[in-house]
Design a protein around this motif. Structure first.
Motif, PDB file in Angstrom:
ATOM      1  N   PRO A   1      37.625  57.467  32.814  1.00  0.00           N
ATOM      2  CA  PRO A   1      38.580  56.590  33.589  1.00  0.00           C
ATOM      3  C   PRO A   1      38.070  56.718  34.886  1.00  0.00           C
ATOM      4  N   GLU A   2      37.807  57.724  35.506  1.00  0.00           N
ATOM      5  CA  GLU A   2      37.172  57.725  36.855  1.00  0.00           C
ATOM      6  C   GLU A   2      36.110  57.340  37.015  1.00  0.00           C
ATOM      7  N   GLY A   3      35.129  57.259  36.122  1.00  0.00           N
ATOM      8  CA  GLY A   3      33.915  56.651  36.121  1.00  0.00           C
ATOM      9  C   GLY A   3      34.014  55.051  36.137  1.00  0.00           C
ATOM     10  N   VAL A   4      34.945  54.646  35.257  1.00  0.00           N
ATOM     11  CA  VAL A   4      35.162  53.179  35.473  1.00  0.00           C
ATOM     12  C   VAL A   4      35.757  52.626  36.662  1.00  0.00           C
ATOM     13  N   ARG A   5      36.657  53.368  37.277  1.00  0.00           N
ATOM     14  CA  ARG A   5      37.148  53.033  38.465  1.00  0.00           C
ATOM     15  C   ARG A   5      35.863  52.888  39.590  1.00  0.00           C
ATOM     16  N   ARG A   6      35.130  53.992  39.563  1.00  0.00           N
ATOM     17  CA  ARG A   6      34.044  54.159  40.657  1.00  0.00           C
ATOM     18  C   ARG A   6      32.714  53.176  40.083  1.00  0.00           C
ATOM     19  N   ASN A   7      32.544  52.867  39.080  1.00  0.00           N
ATOM     20  CA  ASN A   7      31.145  52.328  38.859  1.00  0.00           C
ATOM     21  C   ASN A   7      31.191  50.823  38.040  1.00  0.00           C
ATOM     22  N   VAL A   8      32.440  50.360  37.821  1.00  0.00           N
ATOM     23  CA  VAL A   8      32.577  48.893  37.278  1.00  0.00           C
ATOM     24  C   VAL A   8      33.650  48.246  38.320  1.00  0.00           C
ATOM     25  N   VAL A   9      33.019  47.054  38.550  1.00  0.00           N
ATOM     26  CA  VAL A   9      33.645  46.123  39.301  1.00  0.00           C
ATOM     27  C   VAL A   9      34.099  44.969  38.592  1.00  0.00           C
ATOM     28  N   ARG A  10      35.234  44.569  38.441  1.00  0.00           N
ATOM     29  CA  ARG A  10      35.912  43.462  37.616  1.00  0.00           C
ATOM     30  C   ARG A  10      36.584  42.463  38.639  1.00  0.00           C
ATOM     31  N   ALA A  11      36.314  41.282  38.725  1.00  0.00           N
ATOM     32  CA  ALA A  11      36.718  40.169  39.582  1.00  0.00           C
ATOM     33  C   ALA A  11      36.876  39.128  38.885  1.00  0.00           C
ATOM     34  N   GLN A  12      37.549  38.079  39.635  1.00  0.00           N
ATOM     35  CA  GLN A  12      38.116  36.719  39.142  1.00  0.00           C
ATOM     36  C   GLN A  12      38.124  35.886  40.235  1.00  0.00           C
ATOM     37  N   TYR A  13      37.321  34.483  40.024  1.00  0.00           N
ATOM     38  CA  TYR A  13      37.026  33.578  41.008  1.00  0.00           C
ATOM     39  C   TYR A  13      38.608  32.754  41.380  1.00  0.00           C
ATOM     40  N   THR A  14      38.218  32.586  42.705  1.00  0.00           N
ATOM     41  CA  THR A  14      39.534  31.656  43.160  1.00  0.00           C
ATOM     42  C   THR A  14      38.656  30.413  43.472  1.00  0.00           C
ATOM     43  N   GLU A  15      39.842  29.416  44.114  1.00  0.00           N
ATOM     44  CA  GLU A  15      39.111  28.082  44.450  1.00  0.00           C
ATOM     45  C   GLU A  15      38.060  28.402  45.487  1.00  0.00           C
ATOM     46  N   GLY A  16      37.042  27.349  45.517  1.00  0.00           N
ATOM     47  CA  GLY A  16      36.022  27.370  46.449  1.00  0.00           C
ATOM     48  C   GLY A  16      35.070  26.102  46.630  1.00  0.00           C
ATOM     49  N   ASN A  17      33.968  26.316  47.017  1.00  0.00           N
ATOM     50  CA  ASN A  17      33.320  25.265  47.243  1.00  0.00           C
ATOM     51  C   ASN A  17      32.040  25.211  46.457  1.00  0.00           C
ATOM     52  N   MET A  18      31.589  24.252  45.595  1.00  0.00           N
ATOM     53  CA  MET A  18      30.574  24.380  44.846  1.00  0.00           C
ATOM     54  C   MET A  18      29.499  22.959  45.107  1.00  0.00           C
ATOM     55  N   ASP A  19      28.626  23.102  45.652  1.00  0.00           N
ATOM     56  CA  ASP A  19      27.701  21.721  45.867  1.00  0.00           C
ATOM     57  C   ASP A  19      28.340  20.871  46.677  1.00  0.00           C
ATOM     58  N   GLY A  20      29.053  21.186  47.761  1.00  0.00           N
ATOM     59  CA  GLY A  20      29.817  20.327  48.424  1.00  0.00           C
ATOM     60  C   GLY A  20      31.310  19.780  47.817  1.00  0.00           C
ATOM     61  N   LYS A  21      31.603  20.346  46.944  1.00  0.00           N
ATOM     62  CA  LYS A  21      32.696  20.103  46.106  1.00  0.00           C
ATOM     63  C   LYS A  21      34.113  21.170  46.110  1.00  0.00           C
ATOM     64  N   GLN A  22      34.982  20.936  46.404  1.00  0.00           N
ATOM     65  CA  GLN A  22      36.085  21.883  46.079  1.00  0.00           C
ATOM     66  C   GLN A  22      36.566  21.913  44.722  1.00  0.00           C
ATOM     67  N   VAL A  23      36.414  23.466  43.975  1.00  0.00           N
ATOM     68  CA  VAL A  23      36.813  23.661  42.748  1.00  0.00           C
ATOM     69  C   VAL A  23      37.852  24.504  42.499  1.00  0.00           C
ATOM     70  N   PRO A  24      38.648  24.386  41.424  1.00  0.00           N
ATOM     71  CA  PRO A  24      39.766  25.336  41.405  1.00  0.00           C
ATOM     72  C   PRO A  24      39.449  26.742  40.962  1.00  0.00           C
ATOM     73  N   GLY A  25      40.447  27.718  41.288  1.00  0.00           N
ATOM     74  CA  GLY A  25      40.126  29.172  41.190  1.00  0.00           C
ATOM     75  C   GLY A  25      40.550  29.305  39.580  1.00  0.00           C
ATOM     76  N   TYR A  26      40.275  30.476  38.904  1.00  0.00           N
ATOM     77  CA  TYR A  26      40.399  30.502  37.549  1.00  0.00           C
ATOM     78  C   TYR A  26      41.642  30.362  36.837  1.00  0.00           C
TER      79      TYR A  26
END
Length: 493
Positions: free
Chosen positions: A279-304
């Motif tokens: 469990p400590e190794g997961v917390r230190r060595n694994v990053v999980r993330a989720q995309y939020t809204e942002g800009n892709m090729d000049g277009k605004q796209v929604p978050g996940y």
């Protein structure tokens, strides 16, 4: 047209034959195999699913798919004529054993005379019932094989249930668990680079290699697949299968031959050598993330969470970065950094082998010597680059140096040869009965043992995932993952 010796007398039955994968990838692959002369004159290609389409409508659906998903320069009306004559469609319900009789009638006596491949492009819960019903109507023989698409389960326990159900009907030698990454030319070329050249294998260990990075980056979001993806996530969808298979090909020892069992034995050794994270190794060595809204090729796209069908409280990861360790003599101390994500700025897949720095620089103070890197790009273009230091031409005082790349670009070097798509190679290998590029049950289960440790810690944790805006290279925590070790992600990103 190829010689008769290259032709393979084999029927192909695609369960889920009107689905997205079949129309986008499988049937175009079979068309190309037809065009290249690998398909025997009597072979049948049969789509099967619950929808009652009929042969005529299915043939039109396949033609529309080919129009969209193959290059126009590859279209040949005469090839289509011969290919379309092979096509048939049978309405089959995996839960109704009697519906499989229509498939048996369609295959007829040819089933006994030549091989048959059953390609299960369906949800995994239908793998077992489909195989059971094939046996029920007598469509299993010594010359039949079954192809299983991922995912094979959501964890170790569920994967065993699926594999057990299929194993009641098919012996392991006739089960082909497909990972399309293993069909890519550059992935196969990794074996040639390592084992056909005296240059690399002597330095392919912790003595000379500093770290290995494997990245699969996608620009797309989840689109209309939110429900499926939210039940899976990036770790199950990409890391547990695709990236771990690439890791195996990088880290495996020298097999005694290219025989399927010899190659698989070396891959299984790697998977069983992966350090299971605490469990400590997961917390230190694994990053999980989720995309939020942002800009892709000049277009605004929604978050996940705002995608079509999304839920505001979902913690499913769309990005994962992992520091993995292979605990054996060859690789002890060498980190394997794995990274994948959606809504990243560029679409590519690559393997980077970074070698250690020279032990002592003889060049003037201030000269920056970059580490040698072998960069194997899998997509969108396929290439192998070796980055090394070279003197800058000219009459400058001292000896200024800079990094340059020796580049083998597959499209440039083999411009006159059409590089086959991964599914072409893999389907042809199944038809031939060659399982070298397919995944053994033991590999699936060893990979799940490693992945389950991460999934279990996430399930037990109340921590939110990290977040990153669409169009970025992921959360800051992913860069800190390598920075803690005094390293950084390959600069091409």
């Amino acid at each position: 047209m190829t010689s008769q010796a290259k032709q393979v007398p084999c029927n192909v039955v695609i369960f889920g034959g009107n689905g997205d994968l079949a129309i986008r990838k499988l049937l175009p692959a079979l068309y190309h195999l037809e065009k290249d002369g690998y398909v025997c004159g009597s072979a049948r290609i049969i789509g099967a699913s619950r929808t009652d389409l009929g042969k005529e409508k299915y043939t039109q659906l396949v033609k529309e798919g080919l129009d969209q998903f193959i290059d126009r320069s590859d279209w040949d009306e005469a090839i289509w004529e011969s290919f379309s004559k092979r096509l048939d469609y049978i309405a089959v319900d995996a839960k109704d054993p009697d519906s499989f009789q229509g498939l048996k009638d369609a295959l007829g006596h040819e089933f006994e005379e030549q091989g048959t491949v059953y390609y299960l492009s369906t949800a995994p819960q239908f793998f077992g019932p489909t195989c059971e019903n094939l046996a029920h109507v007598g469509l299993i023989s010594d010359n039949t094989r079954v192809v299983l698409e991922k995912p094979i389960g959501k964890d170790l326990e569920s994967s065993k249930v699926i594999n057990d159900a299929v194993a009641k009907v098919f012996p392991e030698k006739d089960i082909y668990r497909i990972d399309h990454y293993l069909g890519k030319e550059t992935v196969q070329n990794l074996l040639a680079v390592r084992f056909a050249n005296a240059l690399f294998e002597p330095v392919w260990s912790n003595t000379h290699i500093d770290n290995v990075q494997i990245t699969v980056a996608e620009t797309v979001g989840v689109g209309g697949r939110w429900g499926y993806y939210d039940d899976s996530g990036a770790l199950r969808d990409m890391i547990q299968n695709h990236l771990l298979q690439l890791l195996c090909l990088v880290a495996m020892g020298v097999p005694v031959s290219l025989d399927p069992e010899a190659v698989r034995a070396e891959k299984i050794k790697v998977l069983k050598s992966l350090k299971t994270l605490s469990p400590e190794g997961v917390r230190r060595n694994v990053v999980r993330a989720q995309y939020t809204e942002g800009n892709m090729d000049g277009k605004q796209v929604p978050g996940y969470r705002s995608e079509d069908g999304g839920e505001t409280d979902s913690t499913t990861e769309t990005f994962v970065a992992v520091k993995a360790e292979v605990q054996n003599w060859r690789w002890r101390g060498v980190p394997f950094y794995l990274r994948t994500g959606k809504r990243l700025p560029a679409r590519f897949s690559e393997i980077v082998i970074q070698f250690k720095d020279v032990p002592h620089s003889i060049f003037p103070a201030g000269t920056h010597l970059r580490s040698n890197k072998l960069v194997i790009r899998l997509q969108p273009e396929e290439s192998i680059q070796l980055s090394m230091m070279n003197k800058i031409p000219g009459l400058s005082e001292g000896m200024p140096v800079m990094p340059v790349s020796l580049n083998l670009s597959m499209p440039d070097r083999f411009a006159e040869v059409r590089v086959p798509e991964a599914y072409e190679r893999l389907i042809l290998d199944v038809m031939r009965g060659n399982s070298t590029l397919f995944v053994h049950r033991d590999e699936v289960e060893a990979a799940w043992v490693w992945a389950d440790a991460i999934l279990n810690e996430w399930q037990a944790s109340t921590a939110e995932p990290h977040y990153y805006p669409a169009g970025s290279w992921g959360p800051q925590a992913a860069f800190e993952l390598t920075a803690r070790d005094g390293r950084s992600w390959h600069e091409s990103t």
